[in-house]
Scaffold this motif. Sequence first.
Motif, PDB file in Angstrom:
ATOM      1  N   ALA A  14       0.811  -1.219   0.000  1.00 57.57           N
ATOM      2  CA  ALA A  14       0.000   0.000   0.000  1.00 57.57           C
ATOM      3  C   ALA A  14       0.840   1.262   0.000  1.00 57.57           C
ATOM      4  N   GLN A  15       2.060   1.181   0.555  1.00 56.13           N
ATOM      5  CA  GLN A  15       2.946   2.345   0.586  1.00 56.13           C
ATOM      6  C   GLN A  15       3.863   2.401  -0.631  1.00 56.13           C
ATOM      7  N   HIS A  16       3.887   1.335  -1.415  1.00 60.84           N
ATOM      8  CA  HIS A  16       4.752   1.270  -2.599  1.00 60.84           C
ATOM      9  C   HIS A  16       3.942   0.713  -3.770  1.00 60.84           C
ATOM     10  N   VAL A  17       2.925   1.459  -4.157  1.00 61.22           N
ATOM     11  CA  VAL A  17       2.022   1.022  -5.228  1.00 61.22           C
ATOM     12  C   VAL A  17       2.709   1.089  -6.585  1.00 61.22           C
ATOM     13  N   ARG A  18       3.557   2.076  -6.761  1.00 62.47           N
ATOM     14  CA  ARG A  18       4.297   2.253  -8.017  1.00 62.47           C
ATOM     15  C   ARG A  18       5.760   2.478  -7.687  1.00 62.47           C
ATOM     16  N   GLN A  19       6.651   1.709  -8.335  1.00 64.48           N
ATOM     17  CA  GLN A  19       8.078   1.787  -8.057  1.00 64.48           C
ATOM     18  C   GLN A  19       8.879   1.777  -9.351  1.00 64.48           C
ATOM     19  N   ASN A  20      10.044   2.392  -9.315  1.00 62.90           N
ATOM     20  CA  ASN A  20      10.940   2.302 -10.459  1.00 62.90           C
ATOM     21  C   ASN A  20      11.968   1.198 -10.221  1.00 62.90           C
ATOM     22  N   LEU A  21      12.806   0.983 -11.193  1.00 66.94           N
ATOM     23  CA  LEU A  21      13.769  -0.120 -11.137  1.00 66.94           C
ATOM     24  C   LEU A  21      14.685  -0.013  -9.921  1.00 66.94           C
ATOM     25  N   SER A  22      15.222   1.159  -9.663  1.00 70.58           N
ATOM     26  CA  SER A  22      16.160   1.302  -8.558  1.00 70.58           C
ATOM     27  C   SER A  22      15.484   1.074  -7.214  1.00 70.58           C
ATOM     28  N   GLN A  23      14.226   1.491  -7.069  1.00 69.82           N
ATOM     29  CA  GLN A  23      13.506   1.268  -5.820  1.00 69.82           C
ATOM     30  C   GLN A  23      13.282  -0.221  -5.575  1.00 69.82           C
ATOM     31  N   ILE A  24      12.891  -0.940  -6.620  1.00 73.00           N
ATOM     32  CA  ILE A  24      12.659  -2.375  -6.478  1.00 73.00           C
ATOM     33  C   ILE A  24      13.956  -3.092  -6.157  1.00 73.00           C
ATOM     34  N   SER A  25      15.031  -2.705  -6.806  1.00 68.31           N
ATOM     35  CA  SER A  25      16.340  -3.299  -6.520  1.00 68.31           C
ATOM     36  C   SER A  25      16.730  -3.082  -5.066  1.00 68.31           C
ATOM     37  N   ARG A  26      16.502  -1.878  -4.587  1.00 72.49           N
ATOM     38  CA  ARG A  26      16.868  -1.561  -3.205  1.00 72.49           C
ATOM     39  C   ARG A  26      15.999  -2.329  -2.206  1.00 72.49           C
ATOM     40  N   ARG A  27      14.701  -2.426  -2.467  1.00 70.46           N
ATOM     41  CA  ARG A  27      13.803  -3.084  -1.511  1.00 70.46           C
ATOM     42  C   ARG A  27      13.961  -4.599  -1.501  1.00 70.46           C
ATOM     43  N   THR A  28      14.357  -5.188  -2.621  1.00 60.52           N
ATOM     44  CA  THR A  28      14.531  -6.642  -2.677  1.00 60.52           C
ATOM     45  C   THR A  28      15.955  -7.074  -2.364  1.00 60.52           C
ATOM     46  N   SER A  39       2.628  -3.876 -14.723  1.00 63.67           N
ATOM     47  CA  SER A  39       2.428  -2.967 -15.860  1.00 63.67           C
ATOM     48  C   SER A  39       3.467  -1.858 -15.764  1.00 63.67           C
ATOM     49  N   ARG A  40       3.986  -1.432 -16.909  1.00 65.24           N
ATOM     50  CA  ARG A  40       5.033  -0.419 -16.947  1.00 65.24           C
ATOM     51  C   ARG A  40       4.470   0.897 -17.461  1.00 65.24           C
ATOM     52  N   GLY A  41       4.660   1.963 -16.679  1.00 63.18           N
ATOM     53  CA  GLY A  41       4.156   3.263 -17.056  1.00 63.18           C
ATOM     54  C   GLY A  41       5.068   3.970 -18.037  1.00 63.18           C
ATOM     55  N   GLU A  42       4.592   5.075 -18.576  1.00 64.26           N
ATOM     56  CA  GLU A  42       5.381   5.836 -19.545  1.00 64.26           C
ATOM     57  C   GLU A  42       6.649   6.402 -18.921  1.00 64.26           C
ATOM     58  N   ASP A  43       6.627   6.604 -17.592  1.00 65.20           N
ATOM     59  CA  ASP A  43       7.808   7.136 -16.923  1.00 65.20           C
ATOM     60  C   ASP A  43       8.803   6.049 -16.530  1.00 65.20           C
ATOM     61  N   GLY A  44       8.500   4.790 -16.911  1.00 62.65           N
ATOM     62  CA  GLY A  44       9.397   3.686 -16.599  1.00 62.65           C
ATOM     63  C   GLY A  44       9.141   3.025 -15.271  1.00 62.65           C
ATOM     64  N   SER A  45       8.173   3.505 -14.507  1.00 61.20           N
ATOM     65  CA  SER A  45       7.862   2.890 -13.219  1.00 61.20           C
ATOM     66  C   SER A  45       6.916   1.709 -13.415  1.00 61.20           C
ATOM     67  N   TYR A  46       6.812   0.871 -12.379  1.00 58.92           N
ATOM     68  CA  TYR A  46       6.009  -0.356 -12.458  1.00 58.92           C
ATOM     69  C   TYR A  46       4.920  -0.355 -11.401  1.00 58.92           C
ATOM     70  N   ALA A  47       3.815  -1.018 -11.737  1.00 60.54           N
ATOM     71  CA  ALA A  47       2.709  -1.222 -10.800  1.00 60.54           C
ATOM     72  C   ALA A  47       2.183  -2.633 -11.004  1.00 60.54           C
ATOM     73  N   VAL A  48       1.433  -3.133 -10.022  1.00 60.33           N
ATOM     74  CA  VAL A  48       0.852  -4.470 -10.147  1.00 60.33           C
ATOM     75  C   VAL A  48      -0.081  -4.502 -11.355  1.00 60.33           C
ATOM     76  N   GLY A  49       0.032  -5.552 -12.169  1.00 60.82           N
ATOM     77  CA  GLY A  49      -0.712  -5.634 -13.415  1.00 60.82           C
ATOM     78  C   GLY A  49      -2.031  -6.360 -13.307  1.00 60.82           C
ATOM     79  N   PRO A  50      -2.793  -6.388 -14.392  1.00 60.97           N
ATOM     80  CA  PRO A  50      -4.143  -6.957 -14.380  1.00 60.97           C
ATOM     81  C   PRO A  50      -4.188  -8.457 -14.154  1.00 60.97           C
ATOM     82  N   ARG A  51      -3.155  -9.197 -14.553  1.00 62.03           N
ATOM     83  CA  ARG A  51      -3.203 -10.646 -14.370  1.00 62.03           C
ATOM     84  C   ARG A  51      -3.237 -11.029 -12.888  1.00 62.03           C
ATOM     85  N   ILE A  52      -2.516 -10.273 -12.054  1.00 57.91           N
ATOM     86  CA  ILE A  52      -2.513 -10.552 -10.623  1.00 57.91           C
ATOM     87  C   ILE A  52      -3.902 -10.323 -10.041  1.00 57.91           C
TER      88      ILE A  52
END
Length: 252
Positions: free
Chosen positions: A25-39, A60-73
């Motif tokens: 809930a606090q990290h709904v959308r993250q970029n590559l570096s954020q995901i790398s750091r958190r994992t 799902s990948r946004g136009e700014d390069g960030s990621y969010a949980v996609g529809p399949r999940i």
Amino acid sequence: MAGNAHAPGRSVTSRALEVLGSFDAQHVRQNLSQISRRTGMPVATCYRLLRDLAEWGALSRGEDGSYAVGPRIAQLGLLAPLERGLRQTAAPYMQDVLFATRQIVNLFILDGTEALLLDRIAGTRVGAPIARPGDRLPLHTSAGGKVLLAHGPAEVVEAAAARLTPETRKSIADRPRLDEELERVRERGYATTEGEHSSGAYGLAVPVRGMEGEVIAALGIVNLSRITDFQRIVPALQVASAAITRSLNRSV
């Protein structure tokens, strides 16, 4: 940090799950570096996993390069037997509560040490939502969470008590106060919150029980002003909760 995902012996599957687990809930959308750091995974490893997960639809990948949980999940989550059956069964009775109270109606279930908002309905005049289906709230700051915690296993209470992070100045922040609140919930049969999760938001929730009398969910309302009409709202929630239980039993 979600864990040392690049430790020897970890499979590709476990690393992919680690990436998905970095969203909350606090990290709904993250970029590559954020995901790398958190994992704790290298950027190159994260990039390959993100590419595959996005291609499959898990992200799902946004136009700014960030990621969010996609529809399949989301689609998979709706297929879980308990959640699917509970949502479908509860929906008409949640509508009854909406009609009786004119407030946002929420249905929560326990998800680890958090309250998962399984479903939510609202009219057109209740203001902006405080939480959306799929969001996870701390157990000690939401009315539904308090219900689930008051009737939950001891290990969940201990885990919640160890992480009493205040979200507002009114949040429960110490174990004695938490224990007093949970005992009050069990005695009254309902839980309340007053600006504990979000300033200016007030909640009230009752337990929903399964076939053996165990609490399987919490049904509640959220109001943007102080709740005063307990004599009307509590019975409306309790009648709906009992109807959900009866309907679940008939469907087995």
